[in-house]
Design a protein around this motif. Structure first.
Motif, PDB file in Angstrom:
ATOM      1  N   TYR A 362      12.489  12.009  43.135  1.00 56.02           N
ATOM      2  CA  TYR A 362      13.440  12.302  42.253  1.00 56.02           C
ATOM      3  C   TYR A 362      13.340  13.204  42.247  1.00 56.02           C
ATOM      4  O   TYR A 362      15.008  14.088  41.969  1.00 56.02           O
ATOM      5  N   TYR A 363      11.750  13.490  41.719  1.00 55.70           N
ATOM      6  CA  TYR A 363      11.919  15.918  41.237  1.00 55.70           C
ATOM      7  C   TYR A 363      11.580  16.546  41.866  1.00 55.70           C
ATOM      8  O   TYR A 363      11.515  17.646  42.251  1.00 55.70           O
ATOM      9  N   GLY A 364      11.001  16.007  43.611  1.00 56.65           N
ATOM     10  CA  GLY A 364      10.426  17.235  44.803  1.00 56.65           C
ATOM     11  C   GLY A 364       8.933  17.008  43.800  1.00 56.65           C
ATOM     12  O   GLY A 364       9.084  18.452  44.194  1.00 56.65           O
ATOM     13  N   MET A 365       8.413  16.418  43.137  1.00 56.86           N
ATOM     14  CA  MET A 365       6.929  17.152  42.395  1.00 56.86           C
ATOM     15  C   MET A 365       5.857  16.907  43.493  1.00 56.86           C
ATOM     16  O   MET A 365       4.581  17.512  43.359  1.00 56.86           O
ATOM     17  N   GLY A 366       6.045  16.424  44.923  1.00 55.52           N
ATOM     18  CA  GLY A 366       5.091  16.087  46.141  1.00 55.52           C
ATOM     19  C   GLY A 366       4.423  15.161  46.242  1.00 55.52           C
ATOM     20  O   GLY A 366       5.686  14.113  46.087  1.00 55.52           O
ATOM     21  N   LYS A 367       3.151  14.996  46.474  1.00 51.16           N
ATOM     22  CA  LYS A 367       2.490  14.085  47.214  1.00 51.16           C
ATOM     23  C   LYS A 367       2.243  12.910  46.044  1.00 51.16           C
ATOM     24  O   LYS A 367       1.734  13.263  45.867  1.00 51.16           O
ATOM     25  N   MET A 368       2.320  11.902  46.009  1.00 51.36           N
ATOM     26  CA  MET A 368       2.235  10.425  45.267  1.00 51.36           C
ATOM     27  C   MET A 368       1.133   9.749  46.080  1.00 51.36           C
ATOM     28  O   MET A 368       1.170   9.656  47.156  1.00 51.36           O
ATOM     29  N   ALA A 369      -0.082   9.693  45.295  1.00 52.78           N
ATOM     30  CA  ALA A 369      -1.156   8.294  45.464  1.00 52.78           C
ATOM     31  C   ALA A 369      -0.436   7.772  44.673  1.00 52.78           C
ATOM     32  O   ALA A 369      -1.162   6.144  44.789  1.00 52.78           O
ATOM     33  N   VAL A 370      -0.187   7.204  43.003  1.00 54.66           N
ATOM     34  CA  VAL A 370       0.739   6.317  43.115  1.00 54.66           C
ATOM     35  C   VAL A 370       1.693   6.738  42.532  1.00 54.66           C
ATOM     36  O   VAL A 370       2.399   7.527  41.787  1.00 54.66           O
ATOM     37  N   GLY A 371       2.211   5.368  42.696  1.00 54.05           N
ATOM     38  CA  GLY A 371       3.984   5.551  42.396  1.00 54.05           C
ATOM     39  C   GLY A 371       3.758   5.316  40.880  1.00 54.05           C
ATOM     40  O   GLY A 371       3.636   4.777  40.268  1.00 54.05           O
ATOM     41  N   TRP A 372       6.281   5.400  40.528  1.00 50.95           N
ATOM     42  CA  TRP A 372       6.823   5.781  39.288  1.00 50.95           C
ATOM     43  C   TRP A 372       5.475   3.917  38.862  1.00 50.95           C
ATOM     44  O   TRP A 372       6.050   3.073  39.419  1.00 50.95           O
ATOM     45  N   HIS A 373       5.848   3.639  37.519  1.00 51.17           N
ATOM     46  CA  HIS A 373       5.230   2.620  37.344  1.00 51.17           C
ATOM     47  C   HIS A 373       4.205   2.748  36.043  1.00 51.17           C
ATOM     48  O   HIS A 373       4.612   4.054  34.924  1.00 51.17           O
ATOM     49  N   HIS A 374       5.186   1.672  35.044  1.00 50.06           N
ATOM     50  CA  HIS A 374       3.691   1.382  33.372  1.00 50.06           C
ATOM     51  C   HIS A 374       2.853   0.746  33.811  1.00 50.06           C
ATOM     52  O   HIS A 374       2.939  -0.259  34.508  1.00 50.06           O
ATOM     53  N   ASP A 375       1.951   0.548  33.173  1.00 55.27           N
ATOM     54  CA  ASP A 375       0.599   0.044  33.554  1.00 55.27           C
ATOM     55  C   ASP A 375       0.866  -1.360  32.256  1.00 55.27           C
ATOM     56  O   ASP A 375       2.080  -1.499  31.394  1.00 55.27           O
ATOM     57  N   GLU A 376       0.401  -2.115  33.049  1.00 53.77           N
ATOM     58  CA  GLU A 376       1.709  -4.334  32.438  1.00 53.77           C
ATOM     59  C   GLU A 376       0.460  -4.916  32.234  1.00 53.77           C
ATOM     60  O   GLU A 376      -0.251  -4.174  32.584  1.00 53.77           O
ATOM     61  N   ASN A 377       1.077  -5.211  31.782  1.00 58.33           N
ATOM     62  CA  ASN A 377      -0.482  -7.393  30.677  1.00 58.33           C
ATOM     63  C   ASN A 377      -0.946  -5.825  29.977  1.00 58.33           C
ATOM     64  O   ASN A 377      -2.268  -6.423  29.683  1.00 58.33           O
ATOM     65  N   LEU A 378      -0.764  -4.992  28.422  1.00 57.26           N
ATOM     66  CA  LEU A 378      -0.937  -4.720  27.976  1.00 57.26           C
ATOM     67  C   LEU A 378      -0.985  -4.770  26.122  1.00 57.26           C
ATOM     68  O   LEU A 378       0.757  -5.112  26.750  1.00 57.26           O
ATOM     69  N   ILE A 379      -1.750  -5.081  25.218  1.00 54.70           N
ATOM     70  CA  ILE A 379      -0.703  -5.589  24.149  1.00 54.70           C
ATOM     71  C   ILE A 379      -0.346  -4.382  23.530  1.00 54.70           C
ATOM     72  O   ILE A 379      -0.113  -3.220  23.792  1.00 54.70           O
ATOM     73  N   SER A 380       1.321  -4.627  23.388  1.00 52.35           N
ATOM     74  CA  SER A 380       2.342  -3.715  22.753  1.00 52.35           C
ATOM     75  C   SER A 380       2.320  -3.385  22.488  1.00 52.35           C
ATOM     76  O   SER A 380       1.087  -3.141  20.824  1.00 52.35           O
ATOM     77  N   HIS A 381       2.692  -1.402  22.400  1.00 53.81           N
ATOM     78  CA  HIS A 381       2.083  -0.434  21.990  1.00 53.81           C
ATOM     79  C   HIS A 381       0.499   0.059  22.035  1.00 53.81           C
ATOM     80  O   HIS A 381      -0.407   0.764  21.229  1.00 53.81           O
ATOM     81  N   SER A 382      -0.472  -0.181  22.331  1.00 50.01           N
ATOM     82  CA  SER A 382      -1.640   0.489  22.535  1.00 50.01           C
ATOM     83  C   SER A 382      -2.140   1.224  22.958  1.00 50.01           C
ATOM     84  O   SER A 382      -0.863   1.672  24.542  1.00 50.01           O
ATOM     85  N   PRO A 383      -2.734   1.800  24.216  1.00 45.02           N
ATOM     86  CA  PRO A 383      -2.921   3.177  24.321  1.00 45.02           C
ATOM     87  C   PRO A 383      -3.620   2.818  25.214  1.00 45.02           C
ATOM     88  O   PRO A 383      -4.206   1.827  25.604  1.00 45.02           O
ATOM     89  N   VAL A 384      -3.578   3.731  26.669  1.00 41.01           N
ATOM     90  CA  VAL A 384      -3.858   3.986  27.809  1.00 41.01           C
ATOM     91  C   VAL A 384      -5.203   5.381  27.267  1.00 41.01           C
ATOM     92  O   VAL A 384      -4.969   6.336  26.754  1.00 41.01           O
ATOM     93  N   ALA A 385      -6.360   5.091  28.061  1.00 43.60           N
ATOM     94  CA  ALA A 385      -7.419   6.575  27.417  1.00 43.60           C
ATOM     95  C   ALA A 385      -7.975   6.135  29.058  1.00 43.60           C
ATOM     96  O   ALA A 385      -8.114   5.153  30.184  1.00 43.60           O
ATOM     97  N   VAL A 386      -7.505   7.567  30.053  1.00 43.43           N
ATOM     98  CA  VAL A 386      -7.953   7.474  31.133  1.00 43.43           C
ATOM     99  C   VAL A 386      -8.804   8.738  31.189  1.00 43.43           C
ATOM    100  O   VAL A 386      -8.417  10.051  30.805  1.00 43.43           O
ATOM    101  N   TYR A 387     -10.162   8.946  32.256  1.00 43.23           N
ATOM    102  CA  TYR A 387     -11.470   9.953  32.795  1.00 43.23           C
ATOM    103  C   TYR A 387     -10.946  10.135  34.281  1.00 43.23           C
ATOM    104  O   TYR A 387     -10.496   8.941  35.638  1.00 43.23           O
ATOM    105  N   SER A 388     -10.875  11.749  34.473  1.00 45.61           N
ATOM    106  CA  SER A 388     -10.196  11.988  35.585  1.00 45.61           C
ATOM    107  C   SER A 388     -12.040  12.690  36.156  1.00 45.61           C
ATOM    108  O   SER A 388     -12.151  13.310  35.894  1.00 45.61           O
ATOM    109  N   TYR A 389     -11.779  12.480  37.493  1.00 50.27           N
ATOM    110  CA  TYR A 389     -13.161  12.919  38.551  1.00 50.27           C
ATOM    111  C   TYR A 389     -13.125  13.442  39.683  1.00 50.27           C
ATOM    112  O   TYR A 389     -12.499  12.287  40.271  1.00 50.27           O
TER     113      TYR A 389
END
Length: 644
Positions: A362-389
């Motif tokens: 859609y935007y031409g951002m480059g190569k995707m490792a994981v496509g566009w999505h929502h994280d599913e099966n979570l409590i509504s309005h709960s945060p998601v925290a990610v550590y990247s290494y």
């Protein structure tokens, strides 16, 4: 009385024609409005980046690596390498459009003992945190190295639980602490640039559908090694399919107030809010993949085949509901009080090992490792925290000392179902963390844009586990089996009550145990038993309970077939039994097909799905499953006779 169908059955069925038609109409309207243009997106070096972040992506918070304790970095990164070296990170075989597809990333689930996480018809069984020095619940379920690795990730989880609550509204970037003078000067420059930017006057217009993923159907067009988490369901939320959410607008007054609050926060916490001018974000960073971000005032690049690309890459929601099992609907759950992440989904991917990566369409951002999505099966309005290494080789080597020219990994963000608001691309250096807070995960979508190095991520979530814990399913089994009486002298079984409602409840739980737990575990969950045996005994007990439920089904059948029963009561019980058995027969066939699919056969023996408990039974003292087709024929014949 007609028996209610199990929720699991409806979840595995395709969408209704009305829902499909509404999505197609929505898609056509967006494509017509978009025309032949790429949607613009901004990176840190683009004018208007910070104001766009503040106005349209305020739920995203980035915490730079240098603002995280060094000791925690060391323990977490060592833990990730340990898990990989032991072979604990495995690709999942998920269900998309009634087809099995391998994820491109390798994964493992860690979390509170007895918790599971379900996505794309796949239930992952958590390796326990091992937060105690002693073995979990007295079980010696894994070796010392794995226990230490799990405990390190639990420490990261505790850090996130505390830190995400401290991030204030408008706190976009927590970065390294510089000298006071340099920090103040840089903050003033950032504020000035943000306030006078002319490139961020775009509203958050357009409808956004929190339940619709806009990933491509690439498993049919390209390689089947395409990772898709294609649907987010706002667990516990009362919204139905086809409802549209519109992101709230952020006024300029709110933006100015936010900036004021950020200055105060920086003064009190020592964490500086930079207006998108992270020192690590050099101009070359955003173009490291060969794809430049498109400024708001620049001329967008026409793409003649964009409409075809959008239609080809768009995939419908794959699950009618992303709930857990066949239980009754739970009341809406909202994340309130202190955040308690209960699981983390670990991901690992080495782009060099992939035959091909898909272009972001859609935007031409480059190569995707994981496509566009929502994280599913979570409590509504709960945060998601990610550590990247990130690390430079597929063996998990150190990421330090490598070439500075290597492209970094990035997170892409967009407002769901919106072609007017520009996208956002955030570079991630090794050790960076980010938080998706408030309703960002439900109103927006994100993708992962590949860098040149291998990458781990630890994604901490508040999973909706009202029907996804061991305690839950054990309590359901106990409740059902309380209707089964066993003679202490003869060992013969009999039923305590024969009410149709009781029969229906028993058969629903029977199906839930088999298809949401036993089948899921033996399809993929058992792969982790060679690393951690925590789930082995509980699953053995669940199988014993399931066998008793098979016995209860035969007792129900015998009761229905008794000629002394009243006609109306027999008919009601027979219809209830037939509905549950028909559903069971269909689902058993689906699982048999999955276990023997061509993709499943490519897995090594230690990872291959097992069609258990319906063949290769080890415990011959237990009765084998009854012939389900024969039982269904008997019930149908009875209903035919009763109708005469």
């Amino acid at each position: 009385m007609k028996a209610r169908q199990c929720k699991h059955n409806s979840r595995n069925m395709k969408r209704s024609g009305d829902s499909e038609g509404e999505k197609r109409r929505k898609r056509r309207r967006l494509l017509q409005e978009l025309g032949d243009q790429k949607i613009p997106f901004l990176g840190p070096t683009d004018r208007g980046f910070q104001q766009l972040w503040d106005s349209s992506y305020s739920g995203m918070v980035l915490r730079q690596s240098c603002s995280v304790p060094a000791e925690l970095h060391s323990r977490v990164q060592a833990a990730l390498l340990t898990l990989r070296s032991k072979g604990c990170l495995l690709r999942d075989l998920v269900r998309v459009r009634d087809r099995d597809v391998f994820t491109s990333v390798s994964r493992a689930l860690l979390g509170q003992p007895g918790h599971t996480y379900r996505y794309l018809d796949t239930r992952l069984f958590a390796i326990p945190w091992h937060s105690e020095d002693t073995d979990v619940k007295g079980q010696n379920c894994c070796d010392a190295d794995l226990r230490a690795a799990c405990k390190a990730l639990w420490e990261l989880n505790c850090f996130f639980c505390s830190d995400v609550a401290q991030r204030k509204e408008g706190d976009r970037l927590a970065q390294c602490v510089k000298t006071g003078e340099a920090e103040a000067k840089h903050g003033e420059e950032g504020d000035t640039e943000s306030k006078h930017s002319e490139d961020s006057k775009h509203s958050d217009g357009g409808d956004s559908e929190s339940r619709q993923s806009e990933e491509g159907d690439t498993e049919s067009k390209h390689s089947e090694e395409w990772d898709i988490e294609s649907k987010h369901s706002d667990e516990g939320c009362s919204k139905q399919e086809g409802e549209w959410e519109t992101e709230s607008k952020h006024s300029s007054e709110e933006g100015e107030s936010t900036q004021s609050k950020q200055s105060e926060l920086a003064a009190t916490t020592g964490l500086k809010h930079s207006e998108g001018k992270c020192p690590a974000w050099a101009p070359k960073t955003s173009s490291g993949t060969g794809t430049a971000s498109v400024g708001l005032g620049s001329q967008e690049k026409p793409v003649a085949e964009l409409k075809h690309s959008l239609l080809g890459y768009h995939i419908e929601d794959e699950e009618q509901e992303s709930g857990q099992g066949c239980s009754q609907p739970s009341p809406p759950q909202m994340c309130t009080g202190p955040v308690q992440f209960n699981v983390t989904l670990l991901n690992y991917m080495d782009p060099a090992a992939m035959s091909q990566l898909k272009e972001e369409p859609y935007y031409g951002m480059g190569k995707m490792a994981v496509g566009w999505h929502h994280d599913e099966n979570l409590i509504s309005h709960s945060p998601v925290a990610v550590y990247s290494y990130s690390c430079h080789d597929s063996k998990g080597g150190s990421s330090e000392g490598g070439s500075g020219e290597k492209a970094c990994w990035r997170i892409g963000l967009k407002v769901a179902w919106d072609i007017h608001t520009p996208g956002l691309a955030l570079p991630l250096q090794s050790g960076d963390c980010y938080y998706m807070r408030d309703d960002l995960n439900s109103t927006h979508q994100h993708c992962v844009l590949a860098g040149d190095t291998a990458r781990f991520s630890s994604t901490h979530r508040v999973a909706e586990c009202s029907s996804g814990t061991l305690d839950y399913i054990q309590s359901r089994c106990k409740e059902v089996l309380s209707n089964l009486h066993t003679d202490p002298e003869t060992g013969t079984h009999s039923l305590q009550t024969l009410l149709p409602a009781t029969l229906q409840h028993c058969e629903e739980v029977h199906n839930e145990v088999e298809f949401e737990w036993l089948r899921q575990y033996w399809f993929q969950g058992q792969r982790y038993a060679r690393f951690c045996s925590w789930w082995s005994r509980p699953m053995e007990q669940l199988e014993k309970d399931w066998r008793l439920m098979e016995t209860m089904t035969m007792l129900f059948l015998s009761t229905v077939e008794e000629e002394g029963q009243a006609g109306e009561g027999r008919r009601e019980m027979a219809e209830t039994l037939l509905s549950a058995l028909t559903d069971r027969q269909q689902q058993r066939q689906t699982w048999r097909d999955r276990c023997h699919s061509s993709l499943a056969q490519t897995l090594p023996p230690e990872e291959a799905p097992v069609d258990r408990p319906f063949w290769g039974i080890d415990d011959h003292s237990m009765p084998l499953p009854f012939d389900l087709a024969d039982i269904i024929n008997r019930v149908e014949s009875l209903l035919w006779r009763l109708a005469l």
